[in-house]
Design an enzyme around this catalytic site. Structure first.
Site, short mmCIF file in Angstrom:
data_model
loop_
_atom_site.label_atom_id
_atom_site.label_comp_id
_atom_site.label_asym_id
_atom_site.label_seq_id
_atom_site.Cartn_x
_atom_site.Cartn_y
_atom_site.Cartn_z
N GLU A 203 34.05 47.92 -6.22
CA GLU A 203 33.49 47.60 -4.90
C GLU A 203 33.99 48.50 -3.78
OE1 GLU A 203 33.69 43.50 -3.77
OE2 GLU A 203 32.87 42.76 -5.65
N GLU A 417 31.10 41.00 -12.07
CA GLU A 417 31.58 39.78 -11.42
C GLU A 417 30.39 38.92 -11.01
OE1 GLU A 417 34.30 40.29 -8.11
OE2 GLU A 417 35.32 41.96 -9.10
#
Length: 510
Positions: A203, A417
């Site tokens: 991320e 995720e």
């Protein structure tokens, strides 16, 4: 399937008690059934974690300080409960128990990150390699493999070395590209004979927007007029600079792996990106455009360079000379620099068009000219979880995956995720705290949405639930819980399966 090795008596008792509770706790009436058998053959299921959120052992085993150690200790006021990751979920000591939990649930894989400063305490080769850190990760990898669980390793999950922050401002300097590549190469050399899936960065959007635009995450930099109360920073330039260097470090590391290690080790390498889904606030062209800009500024920021070799046109137009440019050589290097894309999805927002700013107080947070909100006309886009940003919107999962398919050539994707949190209610008895039926509903509906996207052609090969355990949740500290297993922070970090762990065990039956 029974876990290999003896399970602690209390944990076994909890499993037996909750097996009865969980069997009828979540009423999925009205939803189609879903299980492992619904997915394509060879599809991988696992759970995910990260080093700073899980490991603890912050000052043990030769580990050097990261920017998150510094941030939490120097700015406890920026953490909801003034906590830190010094102990976290204590996976540094309890990793064998964690692997038993995965094995008992029937998980195929475990995504975890390596602490850069556990390998290189000072961040670079010049500071020496920490053999104790190498040993810890070898032990974890070997334990996973002995239980039939595949390791998926993330090299960077936000905990960059404080020494490099002090030396040249970390990711604001191009010097970090070679230091990161050196660190990655040690990992390839030491672990690559057994690790077949590598993720360079987790991320970058979150790291750069929260670390350099709002100042809410380490290293805590932002413009003085932002709400983050930062002592230094530039919210209009630094987020773009830091992520530019992450993209270049990623691409150089992929080139290294493919040139020196891939043929022999037969692994694959990618990067994990995160994106919300964005729904136009109303049916107007201006709001449709705002939704498109929102996804460009969150996802296209990275996906466009990886697919097309340059930043999205919307970013180039709105950010102007504050957005770094790729040289022709860099563009060629970044384009196609992946075997797979990791994708994290949690939530969705409405996007509402904003008029142009006055040109003062430039910030990444307003550059997209899109106002993002989870509520429209007083009605949330979906049920709100414990984290104020997290609204449950399963449809967005499918929409995002099909957007990736249609706009970026349908790359190989792993969902690295996906999950939801509840408040850490310290007054609840343990048996009540284990009843996380809202999480079961979240997973059920998101897995159905994922399955729908796959049936419509999305090239998804695996799914990792966030998270195996309750853990240190960054600026939320320990005030929320994302785990499918409960961690007792007051009693030696003991683990107890929640209802969702039993649900996954049933889901994963072969």
């Amino acid at each position: 399937m029974a876990a290999a090795g003896a399970m602690p008596g209390g944990l076994l008792l909890t499993f037996l008690l909750l097996a009865v509770v969980a069997s009828g706790a979540y009423n999925s009436a009205g939803e189609p059934p879903v299980s492992r058998r619904s997915f394509p053959k060879g599809f991988i299921f696992g759970t995910a974690s990260s080093s700073y959120q899980y490991e603890g052992g912050a000052a043990e085993g030769g580990r050097g300080p990261s920017i998150w150690d510094t941030f939490t200790h120097q700015h406890p006021e920026k953490i909801a409960d003034r906590s830190n990751g010094d102990v976290a979920s204590d996976s540094y000591h309890l990793y064998k128990e964690d692997v038993r939990l995965m094995k008992d649930m029937g998980m195929d894989a475990y995504r975890f990150s390596i602490s850069w400063t556990r390998i290189l305490p000072n961040g670079s080769l010049r500071g020496g390699v920490n053999k104790e850190g190498i040993k810890y990760y070898n032990n974890l990898i070997n334990e996973l493999l002995s239980k039939g669980v595949q390791p998926f390793i993330t090299l960077f999950h936000w905990d960059s070395p404080q020494a490099l922050e002090d030396k040249y401002n970390g990711f604001l300097s191009p010097n970090i590209i070679n230091d990161f590549k050196d660190y990655a190469e040690i990992c390839f050399k030491e672990f690559g004979d057994r690790v077949k899936n590598w993720i360079t960065f987790n991320e970058p959007w979150t790291f750069c927007s929260n670390g350099y635009a709002t100042g809410l995450f380490a290293p805590g930099r932002c413009s003085p007029w932002e709400k983050g109360n930062c002592s230094v920073g530039d919210s209009g330039r630094e987020p773009y600079t830091a992520c530019h260097h992450q993209l270049l470090a990623h691409a150089e590391t992929v080139r290294l792996y493919k040139a020196k290690y891939q043929a022999l080790q037969k692994g694959k390498i990618g990067i994990t990106l995160v994106s919300h889904w964005f729904v136009p606030f109303s049916r107007s062209k201006s709001n449709n455009d705002a939704a498109k800009r929102a996804i460009d500024f969150m996802f296209g920021w990275f996906m466009d360079p990886l697919i097309r070799g340059d930043y999205p046109l919307s970013m180039r137009g709105l950010v102007g000379n504050r957005l770094p440019q790729f040289t022709k050589e860099q563009s060629k290097l970044v384009k196609g620099a992946f075997d797979f894309i990791g994708l994290n999805y949690y939530t969705a927002n409405y996007a509402d068009n904003l008029p142009p700013s006055n040109g003062l107080n430039n910030s990444y947070t307003t550059d997209s000219r899109a106002n993002l909100t989870g509520v429209r006309n007083g009605i949330p886009i979906g049920p709100q979880a414990a984290s104020p940003w997290l609204y449950v919107y399963p449809q967005g999962f499918r929409d995002l995956l099909l957007y990736v398919k249609e706009n970026y050539g349908n790359p190989t994707v792993y969902i690295t995720e996906n999950g939801v949190d509840e408040f850490n209610n310290k007054t609840l008895p343990l048996q009540e705290a284990l009843k996380d039926d809202a999480r079961i509903e979240y997973y059920h509906k998101h897995l159905l949405s994922l399955l729908s996207a796959i049936r419509d052609g999305a090239n998804v090969k695996g799914y990792f639930a966030w998270s195996l355990l309750d853990n240190f949740e960054w600026s939320n500290g320990y005030t929320v819980r994302f785990g499918i297993n409960f961690v007792d922070y007051n009693d030696g970090r003991k683990r107890y399966p929640k209802n969702s762990a039993h649900w996954f065990k049933k889901f994963l039956l072969k």
